[in-house]
Write a protein that holds these residues in place. Structure first.
Motif, PDB file in Angstrom:
ATOM      1  N   THR A 247       0.825  -1.211   0.000  1.00  5.77           N
ATOM      2  CA  THR A 247       0.000   0.000   0.000  1.00  5.77           C
ATOM      3  C   THR A 247       0.860   1.263   0.000  1.00  5.77           C
ATOM      4  OG1 THR A 247      -0.106  -0.075   2.422  1.00  5.77           O
ATOM      5  CG2 THR A 247      -1.905  -1.122   1.208  1.00  5.77           C
ATOM      6  N   GLU A 248       2.141   1.123   0.334  1.00 10.22           N
ATOM      7  CA  GLU A 248       3.022   2.288   0.405  1.00 10.22           C
ATOM      8  C   GLU A 248       3.969   2.335  -0.791  1.00 10.22           C
ATOM      9  OE1 GLU A 248       5.076   2.416   4.070  1.00 10.22           O
ATOM     10  OE2 GLU A 248       3.251   2.482   5.298  1.00 10.22           O
ATOM     11  N   PRO A 249       4.270   3.553  -1.274  1.00  5.96           N
ATOM     12  CA  PRO A 249       5.227   3.685  -2.386  1.00  5.96           C
ATOM     13  C   PRO A 249       6.645   3.430  -1.899  1.00  5.96           C
ATOM     14  CG  PRO A 249       4.566   5.847  -1.591  1.00  5.96           C
ATOM     15  CD  PRO A 249       3.732   4.852  -0.832  1.00  5.96           C
ATOM     16  N   SER A 250       7.533   3.135  -2.848  1.00  5.81           N
ATOM     17  CA  SER A 250       8.942   2.957  -2.493  1.00  5.81           C
ATOM     18  C   SER A 250       9.798   3.061  -3.746  1.00  5.81           C
ATOM     19  CB  SER A 250       9.172   1.606  -1.804  1.00  5.81           C
ATOM     20  OG  SER A 250       8.832   0.549  -2.671  1.00  5.81           O
ATOM     21  N   TYR A 251      11.102   3.174  -3.531  1.00  2.00           N
ATOM     22  CA  TYR A 251      12.062   3.240  -4.632  1.00  2.00           C
ATOM     23  C   TYR A 251      12.557   1.827  -4.936  1.00  2.00           C
ATOM     24  CZ  TYR A 251      12.287   8.319  -4.322  1.00  2.00           C
ATOM     25  OH  TYR A 251      11.970   9.649  -4.357  1.00  2.00           O
ATOM     26  N   VAL A 252      12.696   1.504  -6.216  1.00  6.20           N
ATOM     27  CA  VAL A 252      13.217   0.202  -6.621  1.00  6.20           C
ATOM     28  C   VAL A 252      14.264   0.411  -7.711  1.00  6.20           C
ATOM     29  CG1 VAL A 252      11.054  -0.997  -6.105  1.00  6.20           C
ATOM     30  CG2 VAL A 252      11.487  -0.176  -8.415  1.00  6.20           C
ATOM     31  N   SER A 253      15.064  -0.626  -7.897  1.00  4.81           N
ATOM     32  CA  SER A 253      16.073  -0.603  -8.948  1.00  4.81           C
ATOM     33  C   SER A 253      15.712  -1.648  -9.985  1.00  4.81           C
ATOM     34  CB  SER A 253      17.456  -0.889  -8.357  1.00  4.81           C
ATOM     35  OG  SER A 253      18.437  -0.878  -9.368  1.00  4.81           O
ATOM     36  N   ILE A 254      15.546  -1.222 -11.246  1.00  5.68           N
ATOM     37  CA  ILE A 254      15.217  -2.130 -12.343  1.00  5.68           C
ATOM     38  C   ILE A 254      16.489  -2.426 -13.113  1.00  5.68           C
ATOM     39  CG2 ILE A 254      13.898  -2.400 -14.480  1.00  5.68           C
ATOM     40  CD1 ILE A 254      11.829  -0.498 -13.316  1.00  5.68           C
ATOM     41  N   CYS A 255      16.866  -3.699 -13.158  1.00  5.29           N
ATOM     42  CA  CYS A 255      18.112  -4.084 -13.824  1.00  5.29           C
ATOM     43  C   CYS A 255      17.815  -4.951 -15.038  1.00  5.29           C
ATOM     44  CB  CYS A 255      19.010  -4.851 -12.866  1.00  5.29           C
ATOM     45  SG  CYS A 255      19.466  -3.912 -11.395  1.00  5.29           S
ATOM     46  N   ASP A 256      18.193  -4.487 -16.205  1.00  9.78           N
ATOM     47  CA  ASP A 256      18.075  -5.284 -17.434  1.00  9.78           C
ATOM     48  C   ASP A 256      19.373  -5.052 -18.206  1.00  9.78           C
ATOM     49  OD1 ASP A 256      17.138  -6.911 -19.379  1.00  9.78           O
ATOM     50  OD2 ASP A 256      15.699  -5.498 -20.200  1.00  9.78           O
ATOM     51  N   THR A 257      19.271  -4.453 -19.375  1.00  6.64           N
ATOM     52  CA  THR A 257      20.501  -4.090 -20.093  1.00  6.64           C
ATOM     53  C   THR A 257      21.144  -2.885 -19.414  1.00  6.64           C
ATOM     54  OG1 THR A 257      19.130  -2.759 -21.585  1.00  6.64           O
ATOM     55  CG2 THR A 257      19.701  -4.989 -22.290  1.00  6.64           C
ATOM     56  N   VAL A 258      20.297  -2.047 -18.791  1.00  4.05           N
ATOM     57  CA  VAL A 258      20.787  -0.921 -18.000  1.00  4.05           C
ATOM     58  C   VAL A 258      20.088  -0.962 -16.652  1.00  4.05           C
ATOM     59  CG1 VAL A 258      21.315   0.560 -19.968  1.00  4.05           C
ATOM     60  CG2 VAL A 258      19.022   0.594 -18.998  1.00  4.05           C
TER      61      VAL A 258
ATOM     62  N   ILE B 267      17.989   1.060 -13.896  1.00  5.54           N
ATOM     63  CA  ILE B 267      17.145   2.239 -13.777  1.00  5.54           C
ATOM     64  C   ILE B 267      16.574   2.306 -12.371  1.00  5.54           C
ATOM     65  CG2 ILE B 267      15.131   3.450 -14.696  1.00  5.54           C
ATOM     66  CD1 ILE B 267      17.317   3.149 -16.733  1.00  5.54           C
ATOM     67  N   GLU B 268      16.701   3.463 -11.728  1.00  6.65           N
ATOM     68  CA  GLU B 268      16.103   3.682 -10.417  1.00  6.65           C
ATOM     69  C   GLU B 268      14.734   4.328 -10.609  1.00  6.65           C
ATOM     70  OE1 GLU B 268      17.589   2.623  -7.701  1.00  6.65           O
ATOM     71  OE2 GLU B 268      19.429   2.037  -8.755  1.00  6.65           O
ATOM     72  N   CYS B 269      13.745   3.851  -9.878  1.00 12.15           N
ATOM     73  CA  CYS B 269      12.375   4.357 -10.044  1.00 12.15           C
ATOM     74  C   CYS B 269      11.673   4.520  -8.703  1.00 12.15           C
ATOM     75  CB  CYS B 269      11.542   3.395 -10.902  1.00 12.15           C
ATOM     76  SG  CYS B 269      12.083   3.269 -12.592  1.00 12.15           S
ATOM     77  N   TYR B 270      10.756   5.487  -8.672  1.00 14.27           N
ATOM     78  CA  TYR B 270       9.826   5.657  -7.562  1.00 14.27           C
ATOM     79  C   TYR B 270       8.501   5.046  -8.018  1.00 14.27           C
ATOM     80  CZ  TYR B 270       6.651   8.056  -4.297  1.00 14.27           C
ATOM     81  OH  TYR B 270       5.699   8.353  -3.359  1.00 14.27           O
ATOM     82  N   ILE B 271       7.973   4.098  -7.253  1.00 16.81           N
ATOM     83  CA  ILE B 271       6.759   3.383  -7.671  1.00 16.81           C
ATOM     84  C   ILE B 271       5.672   3.568  -6.623  1.00 16.81           C
ATOM     85  CG2 ILE B 271       5.761   1.125  -8.222  1.00 16.81           C
ATOM     86  CD1 ILE B 271       8.402   0.316  -9.391  1.00 16.81           C
ATOM     87  N   TYR B 272       4.514   4.021  -7.113  1.00 19.17           N
ATOM     88  CA  TYR B 272       3.361   4.304  -6.243  1.00 19.17           C
ATOM     89  C   TYR B 272       2.224   3.355  -6.640  1.00 19.17           C
ATOM     90  CZ  TYR B 272      -0.044   7.188  -3.665  1.00 19.17           C
ATOM     91  OH  TYR B 272      -0.985   7.657  -2.771  1.00 19.17           O
ATOM     92  N   PRO B 273       1.844   2.398  -5.746  1.00 18.81           N
ATOM     93  CA  PRO B 273       0.770   1.448  -6.101  1.00 18.81           C
ATOM     94  C   PRO B 273      -0.601   2.116  -6.120  1.00 18.81           C
ATOM     95  CG  PRO B 273       1.485   1.104  -3.828  1.00 18.81           C
ATOM     96  CD  PRO B 273       2.404   2.137  -4.408  1.00 18.81           C
ATOM     97  N   ILE B 274      -1.404   1.778  -7.121  1.00 25.01           N
ATOM     98  CA  ILE B 274      -2.786   2.282  -7.231  1.00 25.01           C
ATOM     99  C   ILE B 274      -3.727   1.149  -6.834  1.00 25.01           C
ATOM    100  CG2 ILE B 274      -4.531   3.272  -8.763  1.00 25.01           C
ATOM    101  CD1 ILE B 274      -2.191   5.110  -8.349  1.00 25.01           C
ATOM    102  N   ARG B 275      -4.591   1.417  -5.857  1.00 21.01           N
ATOM    103  CA  ARG B 275      -5.503   0.401  -5.357  1.00 21.01           C
ATOM    104  C   ARG B 275      -6.908   0.976  -5.237  1.00 21.01           C
ATOM    105  NH1 ARG B 275      -2.056  -3.432  -3.299  1.00 21.01           N
ATOM    106  NH2 ARG B 275      -3.858  -4.668  -2.662  1.00 21.01           N
ATOM    107  N   SER B 276      -7.875   0.074  -5.217  1.00 22.63           N
ATOM    108  CA  SER B 276      -9.250   0.423  -4.841  1.00 22.63           C
ATOM    109  C   SER B 276      -9.635  -0.553  -3.743  1.00 22.63           C
ATOM    110  CB  SER B 276     -10.199   0.292  -6.035  1.00 22.63           C
ATOM    111  OG  SER B 276     -11.535   0.538  -5.624  1.00 22.63           O
ATOM    112  N   GLY B 277      -9.475  -0.119  -2.494  1.00 24.54           N
ATOM    113  CA  GLY B 277      -9.678  -1.036  -1.385  1.00 24.54           C
ATOM    114  C   GLY B 277      -8.636  -2.134  -1.421  1.00 24.54           C
ATOM    115  N   SER B 278      -9.078  -3.385  -1.476  1.00 27.46           N
ATOM    116  CA  SER B 278      -8.157  -4.527  -1.487  1.00 27.46           C
ATOM    117  C   SER B 278      -7.682  -4.879  -2.891  1.00 27.46           C
ATOM    118  CB  SER B 278      -8.858  -5.750  -0.877  1.00 27.46           C
ATOM    119  OG  SER B 278      -9.994  -6.102  -1.650  1.00 27.46           O
ATOM    120  N   VAL B 279      -8.230  -4.202  -3.899  1.00 24.08           N
ATOM    121  CA  VAL B 279      -7.949  -4.562  -5.291  1.00 24.08           C
ATOM    122  C   VAL B 279      -6.746  -3.771  -5.815  1.00 24.08           C
ATOM    123  CG1 VAL B 279      -8.845  -4.638  -7.648  1.00 24.08           C
ATOM    124  CG2 VAL B 279     -10.352  -5.146  -5.714  1.00 24.08           C
TER     125      VAL B 279
END
Length: 607
Positions: free
Chosen positions: A285-296, A298-310
């Protein structure tokens, strides 16, 4: 033709009703966000909440008071002034548990309502009982948590006294959306109140308060602007995301959980990481920073979108540095509006699938060949003789709304792989249904393998279990229900065995004779057949195991003795002892068949 018009009229009526509810919600959103005075906001929330929940006759808002560690009634309608003294602790009674757990609670039975309030103090019980003259005749109650992000603010509760079937699931869903907007309005009003108090008490902080007020003003401006895009300009999901991206200082995309893509455009280096992102944030339910590793990397801030439990998806902002106050405001104010926009689309889809399900069930019940062909055409099908049916059911320790969301996700995956020509593929609650007809059985093996592969992959990746029953066969028009019932039996067989995956009805074999027998009945038969070998298993384990191996080896003394690593003479004496204990003669056809059947049932159904 009349049938088509009736179905269309029903669909239009449902759609108009949905539009009415949406417009009602939008009107309430504008009104409750039109002021920052807390008392005025509370009054407006109660006024519009009772307008949305038309059958509710009384209601109140309780706000959490940290100094008292209690929920206090701040606004009410339909109760007398006694209700002001009603205070409950977190986790106490209905509203205390709703606040603690953050889950909506709809109770439609008077006895259950009183049972859930059994832990109230005598003083509180007297207050709630006397706050409304008709309280003892209460018919239903709906309690909704009010949360801003992960912070719980309070609880809204509504009572219905006179209408027998008053509060219902529709009210449940509408108030879920309303509560998120009410939380924003209350949060903004509380912030405004705190700012005004600080302004009165501490003049030395005037500059900081001005900045805070400006930020609040900007917050309301952003919220009004995005709401306008959703309500009046009807820009839709993509339009709102594009506008949020334009307003922000850093690039923003929305990753859709069901569709598995990004809006406004697919970002190349997110492609292979979306599944992992969804897996991580599906229960967050809380946003956080993650690191996406593929060919490069990438650092990202990710905010989850929910509707109640969905879980609906994520807002992704590239970069590892903290977001500016403006960007955070845009995300926090935009997230509930995005959630509402997505749920509007979901609501329309669910109406369509519900009608499809009802029409499909009606089609299955029709036995007249001519009427069956007409009903098939109304579903967009040509009724050919070879039918395929699959029923996929999702099961897990989550609520129904989350299971419905998972079913929609599984449906999306199936649509990507299954040809939809002359077939139906739709979800209903926690199930996905597939039906098709063809002239010949040409692709039946490949279709089974496609569905099996998708279900197996699902069970490897998701905690929600997928199991499915499948059946094919040649039938005349009016006999489609028989194929469907066989698929249901295959699904039931998997459920009884507590297995997952896909099962073809033809592979059930003799077990079809026992599908309608409960596990208790089967266990009773095993106890009767195996006698003290079953009831005294610890002491008779060796004999029981010997019997099972003997039967599974089709009474071959040589094969059984070899598998048990004993001499055939030893085995002979054991078998004789087993026959004496069971009072059976394995050379007698019926006795042997009885034991053989019991062994089969043990391995197939017994716990």
């Amino acid at each position: 033709m009349e049938r088509k018009e009736t179905l269309l009229d029903q669909f239009n009526a449902e759609n108009q009703k949905t539009q009415y509810h949406v417009m009602n919600l939008m009107e309430s959103f504008r009104a409750i966000n039109s002021t920052l005075e807390l008392d005025e906001v509370l009054k407006k929330i109660m006024h519009f909440a009772l307008k949305i929940v038309e059958t509710a006759e009384a209601g109140h808002i309780q706000m959490y008071d940290a100094s008292l560690d209690k929920l206090i009634v701040k606004s009410y309608v339909g109760f007398n002034d006694l209700i002001r003294d009603f205070k409950v602790s977190v986790g106490q009674s209905i509203t205390g548990k709703v606040f603690r757990d953050g889950r909506l609670k709809l109770i439609t039975k008077r006895e259950e309502i009183y049972d859930r309030m059994s832990d109230l103090s005598e003083e509180n019980f007297t207050i709630i009982d006397q706050a409304h003259p008709n309280n003892e005749n209460i018919k239903s109650l709906l309690s909704v948590p009010v949360s801003f992000g992960t912070k719980r603010i309070g609880v809204m509760t509504f009572h219905c006294f006179d209408v027998e079937e008053g509060l219902n699931e529709t009210d449940f869903l509408l108030l879920e959306s309303f509560a998120s907007q009410a939380a924003i309005a209350l949060h903004n009003a509380q912030l405004h109140t705190e700012v005004q108090k600080s302004l009165d008490d501490v003049t030395s902080l005037s500059q900081k308060l001005k900045e805070t007020n400006a930020l609040l003003g900007k917050q309301n401006e952003i919220h009004r602007h995005l709401t306008e895009l959703s309500i009046h300009n009807n820009k839709g999901l993509k339009g709102i995301i594009l506008e949020m991206d334009r307003l922000m200082e850093r690039k923003l995309v929305y990753a859709d959980y069901l569709e598995g893509n990004c809006v406004p455009a697919q970002i190349k280096y997110y492609d292979k990481s979306l599944d992992d992102i969804f897996l991580i944030f599906a229960n967050k339910t809380e946003p956080s920073y993650v690191s996406i590793c593929d060919t490069v990397q990438i650092e990202c801030y990710i905010y989850p979108i929910r509707s109640g439990s969905v879980f609906l998806g994520c807002l992704i902002v590239e970069g590892s540095s903290p977001l500016s106050q403006l960007d955070l405001l845009i995300i926090e104010q935009g997230a509930p509006i995005l959630s509402l926009e997505i749920m509007k689309l979901r609501s329309q889809t669910e109406i369509l699938y519900k009608k499809t399900y009802e029409n499909y069930q009606n089609f299955l019940k029709i036995k007249n060949p001519q009427l069956a062909e007409i009903a098939a055409k109304e579903l967009g099908l040509q009724h050919h003789p070879f039918l395929q049916s699959a029923i996929i059911e999702l099961d897990g320790n989550v609520d129904l709304r989350s299971l419905e969301n998972s079913a929609l996700l599984l449906l999306t995956q199936l649509k990507e792989q299954i040809p939809l020509e002359n077939s139906l593929l739709f979800s209903y609650h926690n199930k996905v249904l597939y039906f098709s007809s063809a002239q010949e059985a040409g692709g039946k093996t490949s279709m089974f393998k496609i569905i099996e592969k998708i279900i197996n992959r699902w069970n490897e990746e998701f905690p929600v279990v997928a199991r499915a029953g499948y059946c094919t066969g040649y039938y005349y028009p009016g006999q489609a229900e028989e194929n469907q019932l066989k698929a249901e039996k295959a699904l039931l067989h998997l459920k009884k065995q507590k297995k997952q995956g896909l099962l073809n009805y033809r592979d059930i074999g003799i077990s079809t004779l026992f599908l309608n027998h409960s596990l208790e009945e089967i266990d009773a038969f095993l106890q009767e057949t195996f006698s003290i070998l079953w009831t005294n298993r610890e002491n008779k384990e060796e004999l029981l195991h010997t019997l099972f191996v003997y039967i599974k080896n089709n009474r071959s003394m040589t094969a059984t003795a070899k598998q048990l690593h004993i001499h055939t003479n030893t085995l002979y004496h054991r078998i004789k002892k087993i026959e004496e204990i069971l009072d059976l003669d394995f050379n007698h056809y019926e006795d042997y068949l009885k034991v053989q059947l019991a062994v089969y049932l043990y391995y197939t159904f017994s716990d």
